[in-house]
Design a protein around this motif. Structure first.
Motif, short mmCIF file in Angstrom:
data_model
loop_
_atom_site.label_atom_id
_atom_site.label_comp_id
_atom_site.label_asym_id
_atom_site.label_seq_id
_atom_site.Cartn_x
_atom_site.Cartn_y
_atom_site.Cartn_z
N THR A 35 0.86 -1.19 0.00
CA THR A 35 0.00 0.00 0.00
C THR A 35 0.89 1.24 0.00
N ARG A 71 -7.96 7.66 -0.48
CA ARG A 71 -9.18 6.85 -0.42
C ARG A 71 -9.90 6.90 0.91
N ARG A 96 -4.54 -5.81 3.29
CA ARG A 96 -4.47 -4.35 3.08
C ARG A 96 -5.85 -3.71 2.95
N ASN A 141 -15.82 -1.93 -0.88
CA ASN A 141 -16.51 -1.08 -1.83
C ASN A 141 -18.03 -1.20 -1.69
N ASN A 148 -14.56 6.79 6.99
CA ASN A 148 -13.86 7.16 5.76
C ASN A 148 -14.20 8.62 5.47
N1 COA Z 1 -3.54 0.00 -0.81
C1 COA Z 1 -3.46 0.03 -2.15
N2 COA Z 1 -4.39 -0.49 -2.97
C2 COA Z 1 -5.46 -1.04 -2.38
C3 COA Z 1 -5.61 -1.12 -0.99
C4 COA Z 1 -4.59 -0.57 -0.19
N3 COA Z 1 -4.63 -0.58 1.14
N4 COA Z 1 -6.77 -1.73 -0.70
C5 COA Z 1 -7.35 -2.04 -1.88
N5 COA Z 1 -6.56 -1.63 -2.90
C6 COA Z 1 -6.79 -1.76 -4.33
C7 COA Z 1 -7.77 -2.86 -4.67
O1 COA Z 1 -7.13 -4.11 -4.75
C8 COA Z 1 -8.29 -2.39 -6.02
O2 COA Z 1 -7.33 -2.71 -7.01
P1 COA Z 1 -7.79 -3.15 -8.49
O3 COA Z 1 -8.51 -1.95 -9.03
O4 COA Z 1 -6.51 -3.41 -9.16
O5 COA Z 1 -8.66 -4.34 -8.32
C9 COA Z 1 -8.32 -0.87 -5.90
O6 COA Z 1 -7.41 -0.57 -4.81
C10 COA Z 1 -9.68 -0.30 -5.60
O7 COA Z 1 -10.26 -1.07 -4.54
P2 COA Z 1 -11.64 -0.69 -3.91
O8 COA Z 1 -11.95 -1.68 -2.83
O9 COA Z 1 -12.65 -0.52 -5.01
O10 COA Z 1 -11.29 0.72 -3.27
P3 COA Z 1 -12.23 1.79 -2.60
O11 COA Z 1 -12.11 3.09 -3.28
O12 COA Z 1 -13.62 1.25 -2.38
O13 COA Z 1 -11.54 1.98 -1.17
C11 COA Z 1 -11.94 1.27 1.09
C12 COA Z 1 -11.44 0.88 -0.29
C13 COA Z 1 -11.91 0.05 2.01
C14 COA Z 1 -11.05 2.36 1.63
C15 COA Z 1 -13.39 1.80 0.96
O14 COA Z 1 -14.15 0.90 0.17
C16 COA Z 1 -14.09 2.00 2.27
O15 COA Z 1 -13.72 2.84 3.05
N6 COA Z 1 -15.16 1.25 2.50
C17 COA Z 1 -16.00 1.39 3.65
C18 COA Z 1 -15.28 0.95 4.86
C19 COA Z 1 -16.09 1.14 6.07
O16 COA Z 1 -16.68 2.15 6.26
N7 COA Z 1 -16.09 0.10 6.87
C20 COA Z 1 -16.60 0.10 8.16
C21 COA Z 1 -18.02 0.44 8.22
S1 COA Z 1 -18.21 1.19 9.73
#
Ligand code: COA
Length: 330
Positions: A28, A36, A152, A220, A257
């Motif tokens: 990461t 993000r 991650r 996501n 987030n």
């Molecule tokens: N570092 C780098 N890349 C990462 C990563 C990290 N820590 N985690 C995921 N990725 C990658 C994924 O593998 C994906 O790669 P790909 O496009 O090659 O497949 C890409 O980043 C996008 O992943 P995605 O899951 O779609 O990212 P996102 O924009 O949705 O962000 C979170 C991920 C987890 C930050 C976001 O979805 C989130 O905050 N979700 C809600 C979490 C939450 O609120 N949880 C608790 C509820 S109280």
């Protein structure tokens, strides 16, 4: 008899885990995490600190600020998804013991990141029954104990901490908690889950090997439902109480987030300076996130007696909720 939100306190563990630290642990980058999620670092409790140790420190501050002593507390409720012990004794019972509180009901609730809203809702009803005067509510989390630091998708998000409040009885309606919404839908249970170590997948070698004891999340999908649900819920509670967003003094959303908070804030057209943002320094501390954020704003002088606070949260279950609360402390 009405329920009033008398005081707030929090405890922030000393250890920090920065995005730079995480770069050395998983694939990461500081840039990705910041963009993000808005998170820069999170606090991590010591090995010898359990959720109740964090909760007790927050509780002592809340009790003192409420102008009461521990022996005036007549119920202790703790929300946690990282309890001291898997089944018993409850973290609330441990908090009571450490505070020297005896012969009162103490129990935990499980509502993940919506825990604090559930706590306010439960304490409000008990106070309104007329049988209780001062209820200690605590959100205490040592999430580092249930995070897989090779995943991650989750390990970048969560941190440790605790927040506590005293909900007291009052006959002054101007001090009363206005309204609390809380809800759940178990159909989404699989999207955010610790699949192992419960009765469904008991603690067995093969389950531990598969790391089922740690949090798993479809990030996501959770993100999309969270934004939609929170926005609708906040609009609903305001509408139901005939209150407009510009009458709210402080918006304290669950810190999951930066982008989720911003989406809801912008939908409400709510001013940035009146919105709590602690996500950068603490990450997501689940049931502790709202009281920790509230405590920081209180200590910065941004929350005063009589201020109208709007709280909202979303979490595993799924659970969600919001609350409209007049701050009744000093
Ligand atoms: N570092 C780098 N890349 C990462 C990563 C990290 N820590 N985690 C995921 N990725 C990658 C994924 O593998 C994906 O790669 P790909 O496009 O090659 O497949 C890409 O980043 C996008 O992943 P995605 O899951 O779609 O990212 P996102 O924009 O949705 O962000 C979170 C991920 C987890 C930050 C976001 O979805 C989130 O905050 N979700 C809600 C979490 C939450 O609120 N949880 C608790 C509820 S109280």
């Amino acid at each position: 008899m009405y329920a009033s939100f008398k005081s707030i306190g929090s405890y922030v563990p000393q250890g920090t885990l920065t995005n730079k630290d995480l770069e050395k642990m998983v694939d990461t980058s500081d840039e990705w995490i910041t963009k993000r999620t808005g998170i820069k670092e999170r606090r991590i409790a010591r090995d010898d600190e359990a959720a109740s140790d964090l909760g007790v420190k927050a509780a002592k501050i809340a009790i003192k600020r409420a102008g009461i002593t521990s022996n005036q507390v007549d119920m202790v409720i703790c929300a946690t998804l990282s309890p001291d012990y898997l089944t018993m004794p409850s973290t609330a019972a441990m908090i009571s013991k450490k505070l020297g509180i005896k012969n009162v009901m103490a129990f935990d609730i499980s509502a993940a990141c919506t825990g604090f809203i559930y706590l306010v809702s439960i304490a409000k009803v008990f106070i309104e029954s007329g049988n209780f005067k001062n209820i200690l509510i605590v959100g205490a989390e040592k999430l580092s104990s249930i995070v897989d630091y090779t995943d991650r998708g989750t390990c970048i998000l969560f941190g440790d901490g605790a927040g506590a409040a005293i909900i007291s009885s009052t006959d002054n309606i101007d001090e009363a908690i206005i309204d609390v919404h809380a809800s759940a839908d178990g159909n989404f249970g699989d999207l955010l889950i610790t699949p192992g170590c419960g009765s469904k997948n008991p603690i067995r070698e093969e389950n531990v090997k598969e790391k089922l004891q740690y949090m798993k999340m479809a990030g996501n999908e959770v993100f999309k439902v969270a934004v939609k649900t929170l926005t609708n819920d906040v609009i609903d509670i305001l509408k139901k109480n005939n209150i407009s967003a510009n009458e709210v003094d402080i918006f304290i959303p669950h810190q999951a987030n930066y982008r989720i908070i911003e989406a809801v804030r912008m939908k409400l057209n709510f001013p940035l300076e009146k919105t709590a943002f602690t996500i950068a320094k603490y990450g997501n501390t689940s049931s502790a996130s709202i009281p920790m954020a509230m405590n920081d704003m209180y200590e910065e002088g941004k929350i005063k007696k009589g201020d109208l606070m709007l709280l909202d949260a979303f979490g595993g279950g799924f659970t969600w909720g919001s609350a409209l609360i007049k701050f009744a402390g000093n």
